[in-house]
Design a protein around this motif. Structure first.
Motif, mmCIF file in Angstrom:
data_model
loop_
_atom_site.group_PDB
_atom_site.id
_atom_site.type_symbol
_atom_site.label_atom_id
_atom_site.label_comp_id
_atom_site.label_asym_id
_atom_site.label_seq_id
_atom_site.Cartn_x
_atom_site.Cartn_y
_atom_site.Cartn_z
ATOM 1 N N LEU A 18 6.973 5.011 2.434
ATOM 2 C CA LEU A 18 6.883 3.594 2.766
ATOM 3 C C LEU A 18 6.307 2.797 1.589
ATOM 4 O O LEU A 18 5.148 2.980 1.231
ATOM 5 C CB LEU A 18 5.985 3.400 3.987
ATOM 6 C CG LEU A 18 6.494 3.972 5.300
ATOM 7 C CD1 LEU A 18 5.384 3.953 6.343
ATOM 8 C CD2 LEU A 18 7.702 3.198 5.799
ATOM 9 N N LYS A 32 0.052 -3.458 5.743
ATOM 10 C CA LYS A 32 0.952 -4.058 4.760
ATOM 11 C C LYS A 32 1.013 -5.558 5.007
ATOM 12 O O LYS A 32 0.926 -6.012 6.149
ATOM 13 C CB LYS A 32 2.362 -3.470 4.866
ATOM 14 C CG LYS A 32 3.320 -4.057 3.833
ATOM 15 C CD LYS A 32 4.642 -3.339 3.781
ATOM 16 C CE LYS A 32 5.527 -3.953 2.695
ATOM 17 N NZ LYS A 32 6.762 -3.186 2.507
ATOM 18 N N LYS A 90 8.488 2.057 9.832
ATOM 19 C CA LYS A 90 9.859 2.164 9.306
ATOM 20 C C LYS A 90 10.769 1.120 9.952
ATOM 21 O O LYS A 90 11.614 0.521 9.276
ATOM 22 C CB LYS A 90 10.389 3.580 9.507
ATOM 23 C CG LYS A 90 9.725 4.573 8.564
ATOM 24 C CD LYS A 90 10.111 6.004 8.869
ATOM 25 C CE LYS A 90 9.314 6.944 7.962
ATOM 26 N NZ LYS A 90 9.429 8.332 8.355
ATOM 27 N N GLU A 93 10.031 -2.129 8.317
ATOM 28 C CA GLU A 93 10.651 -2.186 6.990
ATOM 29 C C GLU A 93 12.111 -2.628 7.098
ATOM 30 O O GLU A 93 12.577 -3.447 6.317
ATOM 31 C CB GLU A 93 10.562 -0.832 6.293
ATOM 32 C CG GLU A 93 9.182 -0.490 5.794
ATOM 33 C CD GLU A 93 8.694 -1.440 4.704
ATOM 34 O OE1 GLU A 93 9.481 -1.807 3.817
ATOM 35 O OE2 GLU A 93 7.508 -1.810 4.765
#
Length: 101
Positions: A18, A32, A90, A93
């Motif tokens: 990641l 993040k 994920k 993302e």
């Protein structure tokens, strides 16, 4: 389903997949900051992520100001990070990539 806490090696292996996610000092959460072009893109990302989070029954800690979304993930029941956190990361993302091109 009860999720088991990942050991440090498993966390680091998952984290290596990641980009831009960081592990906190206690190794109990990942974070993040996503930056979009405007509020609508940020909110669209949050909406898509919220639908996935609801399906997984795993909800992020997040904070939004205009085009920025700060995300922190961990599994409270497990007292740290589990596969579930990385599944949601994920998915986030992918949702971000659709908006960032």
């Amino acid at each position: 389903m009860k999720w088991e806490r990942l050991d440090r090696a498993a966390v680091e292996a998952q984290l290596a997949e990641l980009a831009g996610w960081t592990l906190n000092d206690a190794s109990s959460s990942i974070s993040k900051t996503f930056k979009f072009s405007n509020f609508i893109e940020a909110f669209g990302f949050m909406t898509e992520a919220a639908i996935t989070a609801e399906k997984l029954n795993h909800h992020p800690e997040w904070f939004n100001v205009y085009s920025r979304v700060d995300v922190t993930l961990n599994t409270h029941d497990a007292g740290g990070l589990t596969e579930l956190d990385f599944k949601l990361a994920k998915a986030m993302e992918k949702a971000a990539a659709r908006r960032l091109g």
